[in-house]
Design a protein around this motif. Structure first.
Motif, PDB file in Angstrom:
ATOM      1  N   GLU A 206    -107.601 -37.391   0.290  1.00 17.57           N
ATOM      2  CA  GLU A 206    -107.882 -38.815   0.102  1.00 17.57           C
ATOM      3  C   GLU A 206    -109.242 -39.029  -0.566  1.00 17.57           C
ATOM      4  O   GLU A 206    -109.409 -39.949  -1.356  1.00 17.57           O
ATOM      5  N   THR A 208    -110.474 -37.219  -2.870  1.00 13.93           N
ATOM      6  CA  THR A 208    -110.319 -37.011  -4.314  1.00 13.93           C
ATOM      7  C   THR A 208    -109.656 -38.223  -4.964  1.00 13.93           C
ATOM      8  O   THR A 208    -109.614 -38.332  -6.170  1.00 13.93           O
ATOM      9  N   ASP A 209    -109.155 -39.107  -4.162  1.00 12.30           N
ATOM     10  CA  ASP A 209    -108.452 -40.287  -4.672  1.00 12.30           C
ATOM     11  C   ASP A 209    -109.299 -41.543  -4.609  1.00 12.30           C
ATOM     12  O   ASP A 209    -108.791 -42.639  -4.710  1.00 12.30           O
ATOM     13  N   PRO A 212    -108.839 -44.588  -6.408  1.00 13.12           N
ATOM     14  CA  PRO A 212    -107.545 -44.012  -6.761  1.00 13.12           C
ATOM     15  C   PRO A 212    -107.420 -43.877  -8.280  1.00 13.12           C
ATOM     16  O   PRO A 212    -107.741 -44.790  -9.013  1.00 13.12           O
ATOM     17  N   SER A 213    -107.001 -42.711  -8.715  1.00 13.22           N
ATOM     18  CA  SER A 213    -106.808 -42.507 -10.149  1.00 13.22           C
ATOM     19  C   SER A 213    -105.648 -41.551 -10.334  1.00 13.22           C
ATOM     20  O   SER A 213    -105.290 -40.800  -9.442  1.00 13.22           O
ATOM     21  N   ARG A 214    -105.082 -41.556 -11.496  1.00 10.23           N
ATOM     22  CA  ARG A 214    -104.006 -40.627 -11.812  1.00 10.23           C
ATOM     23  C   ARG A 214    -104.582 -39.361 -12.416  1.00 10.23           C
ATOM     24  O   ARG A 214    -103.919 -38.638 -13.110  1.00 10.23           O
ATOM     25  N   ARG A 216    -105.847 -36.626 -11.048  1.00 11.71           N
ATOM     26  CA  ARG A 216    -105.853 -35.360 -10.327  1.00 11.71           C
ATOM     27  C   ARG A 216    -104.576 -34.563 -10.563  1.00 11.71           C
ATOM     28  O   ARG A 216    -103.484 -35.114 -10.484  1.00 11.71           O
ATOM     29  N   THR A 218    -102.508 -31.501  -8.906  1.00 18.71           N
ATOM     30  CA  THR A 218    -102.495 -30.887  -7.576  1.00 18.71           C
ATOM     31  C   THR A 218    -101.515 -29.722  -7.518  1.00 18.71           C
ATOM     32  O   THR A 218    -100.377 -29.846  -7.950  1.00 18.71           O
ATOM     33  N   PHE A 236     -98.621 -36.148  -1.636  1.00 14.60           N
ATOM     34  CA  PHE A 236     -99.777 -35.964  -2.519  1.00 14.60           C
ATOM     35  C   PHE A 236     -99.468 -35.397  -3.904  1.00 14.60           C
ATOM     36  O   PHE A 236    -100.357 -35.337  -4.743  1.00 14.60           O
TER      37      PHE A 236
END
Ligand code: ADP
Ligand code: MG
Length: 250
Positions: A206, A208-209, A212-214, A216, A218, A236
């Protein structure tokens, strides 16, 4: 030591997902860059292992990945090489953020794994693969005084390899920020859940978000695929490829 390729001759591989990037048969089909190619040669790796053949092009294509493969199959290189290649390429004319102003180190890649021993192993591999590049790696794990880790974080870090407990500690102390994490890898995810790290892992992801962005990418690696791991993946990962190499228990 090393990998018995004979044991892999007819290993079953299954992949699911939308438009799965096809496997490669050589390390040199992937545009890893001349530094990494030389480092691979110096490691003595002649051929990619099955999990590397399938997982590396998927990661190089920027896709999220849920991968199950047995121990000793070469998973570390499968995720480290594409991450190092991606950072190295992105760094032309760019130095990773030092975080001097905010006082927090701000890695571009985060690799979470269950134990100090695994952190050290992954650290050693990253150093070999990132030789001759400007990619900087730091480690964080518990059971030792924190100050030395703090000092190396302050010098600037691109790839942070950490255990969940110590990382949460560093986040709470505002020594690490996960806002710039572009590559997030959970290694031995099943083992981390067995050890009771699920709350820390969820908190870390959370972080890393925020915001919130697209942004990442994973990657989740696990030897087994129980329902807790399926839930993590569902929560996630996005538009991910599901890959199993060999027989995988649940
Ligand atoms: P896993 O994480 O799947 O258990 P590792 O990534 O630790 O396995 O790899 C096991 C060993 O295989 C390591 O010593 C690594 O250096 C070696 N190895 C990885 N890829 C190759 C390859 N393509 N060729 C030869 N040896 C390899
Ligand atoms: Mg491993």
């Amino acid at each position: 030591e090393g990998i018995n390729f004979d044991a892999y001759e007819d290993i079953p591989v299954e992949s699911k997902g939308r438009e799965v990037p096809p496997p490669v048969s050589s390390f040199f089909e992937m545009d890893l860059g001349s530094h990494l190619e030389l480092n691979i040669k110096q490691c003595g790796y002649k051929l990619p292992t099955p999990v590397q053949k399938h997982a590396m092009p998927i990661i190089m294509a920027g896709r999220d990945l849920m991968a199950c493969a047995q121990t000793g199959s070469g998973k570390t290189a499968a995720f480290c090489l594409p991450i190092i290649a991606g950072i190295h390429k992105g760094q032309d004319g760019f130095r990773g953020r030092r975080g001097a102003r905010s006082g927090a180190a701000s890695p571009v890649a985060l690799i979470i794994c269950p134990t100090r021993e695994l952190v050290s192993q992954i650290h050693d591999e990253v150093k070999k693969y990132a030789n001759r590049t400007t990619v900087r790696v730091a480690v964080a794990y518990g059971g030792v005084p924190i100050y030395q880790q703090l000092r190396s974080l302050q010098e600037g870090v691109d790839i942070l390899v950490a255990t969940p407990g110590r990382l949460v500690d560093l986040i709470d102390r505002a020594k690490v920020s996960l806002q710039n994490v572009k590559y997030l890898t959970l290694d031995e995810a099943d083992r981390m859940l067995d050890m009771g790290f699920e709350p820390q892992i969820r908190k870390i992801i959370e972080e890393t978000d925020m915001p919130p962005s697209r942004n990442r990418q994973t990657m989740l690696f696990s030897a087994t695929f129980p329902s807790e791991i399926k839930r993590l993946a569902a929560d996630f990962l996005s538009n991910y490829v599901y890959l199993t190499v060999g027989k995988v228990g649940s």
